[in-house]
Design an enzyme around this catalytic site. Structure first.
Site, PDB file in Angstrom:
ATOM      1  N   TYR A 119      14.379  26.750 -55.668  1.00 58.86           N
ATOM      2  CA  TYR A 119      14.547  27.447 -56.964  1.00 58.86           C
ATOM      3  C   TYR A 119      15.826  28.273 -56.981  1.00 58.86           C
ATOM      4  CZ  TYR A 119       9.489  26.457 -57.303  1.00 58.86           C
ATOM      5  OH  TYR A 119       8.256  25.859 -57.298  1.00 58.86           O
ATOM      6  N   HIS A 132       7.164  21.728 -49.350  1.00 60.39           N
ATOM      7  CA  HIS A 132       7.221  21.553 -50.809  1.00 60.39           C
ATOM      8  C   HIS A 132       6.719  20.173 -51.264  1.00 60.39           C
ATOM      9  CE1 HIS A 132       9.638  23.503 -54.308  1.00 60.39           C
ATOM     10  NE2 HIS A 132       8.626  22.825 -54.791  1.00 60.39           N
TER      11      HIS A 132
HETATM   12  P1  NAD Z   1       3.662  26.721 -66.361  1.00 59.87           P
HETATM   13  O1  NAD Z   1       2.573  25.751 -66.570  1.00 59.87           O
HETATM   14  O2  NAD Z   1       3.386  27.999 -65.658  1.00 59.87           O
HETATM   15  O3  NAD Z   1       4.306  26.996 -67.790  1.00 59.87           O
HETATM   16  C1  NAD Z   1       5.355  27.910 -67.938  1.00 59.87           C
HETATM   17  C2  NAD Z   1       5.888  27.851 -69.382  1.00 59.87           C
HETATM   18  O4  NAD Z   1       4.832  28.106 -70.296  1.00 59.87           O
HETATM   19  C3  NAD Z   1       6.909  28.951 -69.617  1.00 59.87           C
HETATM   20  O5  NAD Z   1       8.202  28.518 -69.280  1.00 59.87           O
HETATM   21  C4  NAD Z   1       6.758  29.224 -71.088  1.00 59.87           C
HETATM   22  O6  NAD Z   1       7.494  28.273 -71.819  1.00 59.87           O
HETATM   23  C5  NAD Z   1       5.282  28.973 -71.303  1.00 59.87           C
HETATM   24  N1  NAD Z   1       4.450  30.198 -71.272  1.00 59.87           N
HETATM   25  C6  NAD Z   1       4.049  30.908 -70.178  1.00 59.87           C
HETATM   26  N2  NAD Z   1       3.229  31.912 -70.558  1.00 59.87           N
HETATM   27  C7  NAD Z   1       3.103  31.841 -71.890  1.00 59.87           C
HETATM   28  C8  NAD Z   1       2.378  32.598 -72.840  1.00 59.87           C
HETATM   29  N3  NAD Z   1       1.605  33.614 -72.494  1.00 59.87           N
HETATM   30  N4  NAD Z   1       2.487  32.232 -74.154  1.00 59.87           N
HETATM   31  C9  NAD Z   1       3.252  31.188 -74.532  1.00 59.87           C
HETATM   32  N5  NAD Z   1       3.956  30.430 -73.674  1.00 59.87           N
HETATM   33  C10 NAD Z   1       3.877  30.756 -72.362  1.00 59.87           C
HETATM   34  O7  NAD Z   1       4.879  25.908 -65.666  1.00 59.87           O
HETATM   35  P2  NAD Z   1       5.702  25.901 -64.333  1.00 59.87           P
HETATM   36  O8  NAD Z   1       6.736  26.949 -64.323  1.00 59.87           O
HETATM   37  O9  NAD Z   1       6.127  24.498 -64.164  1.00 59.87           O
HETATM   38  O10 NAD Z   1       4.629  26.200 -63.162  1.00 59.87           O
HETATM   39  C11 NAD Z   1       4.341  27.489 -62.694  1.00 59.87           C
HETATM   40  C12 NAD Z   1       4.893  27.712 -61.298  1.00 59.87           C
HETATM   41  O11 NAD Z   1       4.380  26.734 -60.394  1.00 59.87           O
HETATM   42  C13 NAD Z   1       6.404  27.522 -61.181  1.00 59.87           C
HETATM   43  O12 NAD Z   1       7.135  28.577 -61.754  1.00 59.87           O
HETATM   44  C14 NAD Z   1       6.544  27.384 -59.701  1.00 59.87           C
HETATM   45  O13 NAD Z   1       6.447  28.654 -59.078  1.00 59.87           O
HETATM   46  C15 NAD Z   1       5.336  26.513 -59.372  1.00 59.87           C
HETATM   47  N6  NAD Z   1       5.671  25.071 -59.314  1.00 59.87           N
HETATM   48  C16 NAD Z   1       5.559  24.430 -58.110  1.00 59.87           C
HETATM   49  C17 NAD Z   1       5.840  23.078 -58.021  1.00 59.87           C
HETATM   50  C18 NAD Z   1       5.683  22.385 -56.711  1.00 59.87           C
HETATM   51  O14 NAD Z   1       6.155  21.248 -56.557  1.00 59.87           O
HETATM   52  N7  NAD Z   1       5.047  22.994 -55.741  1.00 59.87           N
HETATM   53  C19 NAD Z   1       6.254  22.340 -59.137  1.00 59.87           C
HETATM   54  C20 NAD Z   1       6.352  23.009 -60.357  1.00 59.87           C
HETATM   55  C21 NAD Z   1       6.048  24.354 -60.436  1.00 59.87           C
END
Ligand code: NAD
Length: 270
Positions: A48, A106
């Site tokens: 990230y 990861h």
């Molecule tokens: P998420 O499902 O958490 O969605 C985030 C998005 O939802 C935000 O960017 C925003 O647009 C919206 N949002 C969040 N809160 C909201 C609210 N209260 N009201 C309206 N819209 C809202 O998506 P993500 O970021 O893909 O996943 C969360 C975390 O998981 C990542 O930040 C990361 O830390 C982790 N992740 C890990 C992997 C992996 O391969 N291990 C892959 C993807 C994500």
């Protein structure tokens, strides 16, 4: 705040802040707001490129280090025995910490993840990671890893949201005492207008995002929603004063269409 006890007895908060796609400055602010709002789990990764910002946010918050659970992850190009040790030290340095709570592989890079795990077992033994685990591992990846592992992963961080509920993998993880953590728990925001979720939210005076987070919690899934907006960060944590009924949970389960937003761990090219 609820906690889950991992298979090595470490306690992990049920809700954390994810910071994927947040540049350093945004990540620093988001982490500070989250910690001030009561979050105690932060999820970052070397990939990230915001571990510096996460460390800054932790220091700016004034919350004692020992109260915070910090997760970071080993990137694919760093997998292998020596390079895992090197990558871990780089992550610690960027974070400005002398230990992390959880270090994850990861993605299951074929032919490499077992050597990486060996290094991670040593990092765990050194106390510089309080726990080690995996991400994006299917059942067959875990079976393969466990055949040689001395230390069992504490959790598997996988894509889960109401349109990808992953029940078979969750059941397997439960059967081997490996905790489940959901990435993209809100479906990256794509499902927040879903009428079933909005309707259930209305009944509890909550938003669709809060309903989804509650659904994860009641399914014993550790959840790391991402936002860089202070009000949404607070909203996503304001989920401890209501409960979904069994019927509401069933309705949300019914939204599953096995649709991935990210890559399939059996077929990724990064
Ligand atoms: P998420 O499902 O958490 O969605 C985030 C998005 O939802 C935000 O960017 C925003 O647009 C919206 N949002 C969040 N809160 C909201 C609210 N209260 N009201 C309206 N819209 C809202 O998506 P993500 O970021 O893909 O996943 C969360 C975390 O998981 C990542 O930040 C990361 O830390 C982790 N992740 C890990 C992997 C992996 O391969 N291990 C892959 C993807 C994500």
């Amino acid at each position: 705040m609820d906690y889950q006890t991992l298979n090595n007895s470490l306690e992990i908060p049920q809700i954390g802040l994810g910071v994927w796609r947040a540049p350093n400055e945004d990540a620093a602010k988001a982490v500070e707001w989250a910690l001030k709002a009561g979050y105690r789990l932060i999820d970052t990764a070397a990939a990230y490129k915001n571990e510096d910002g996460v460390g800054q946010g932790i220091r700016n918050s004034g919350v004692p280090r020992e109260e915070i659970f910090v997760t970071t992850k080993l990137w694919n190009s760093d997998q292998g025995y020596e390079s895992t040790h090197q990558a871990f030290n780089d992550s610690l340095e960027k974070l400005g910490l002398d230990y992390v709570d959880l270090y994850l592989i990861h993605w299951p890079v074929a032919g490499k993840y077992k050597d990486s795990w060996k290094a991670m077992e040593e990092i765990y033994a050194s106390g510089k990671a309080k726990a080690i685990g995996v991400s994006n591992f299917h059942q067959h990846h875990l079976e393969d890893l466990l055949a040689d592992a001395k230390v069992k992963p504490v959790l598997d961080q996988i894509e889960i949201h109401p349109t990808l509920t992953q029940e078979p993998l969750r059941n397997y993880l439960k059967s081997i005492d490996v905790a489940v953590e959901a990435w993209s728990p809100l479906g990256q925001g794509t499902i927040l207008n879903n009428p079933v979720l909005v309707e259930i939210g209305k009944a509890h005076q909550k938003t669709a995002a809060q309903v989804i987070i509650r659904w994860h919690l009641q399914n014993e899934i550790i959840v790391i929603p991402k936002s860089v907006h202070e009000q949404r960060i607070q909203e996503n944590f304001d989920v401890f004063d209501f409960e979904l009924s069994a019927e509401e949970i069933q309705k949300i389960n019914g939204l599953n269409i096995n649709e991935r937003l990210g890559a399939d761990p059996d077929n990724f090219n990064f």
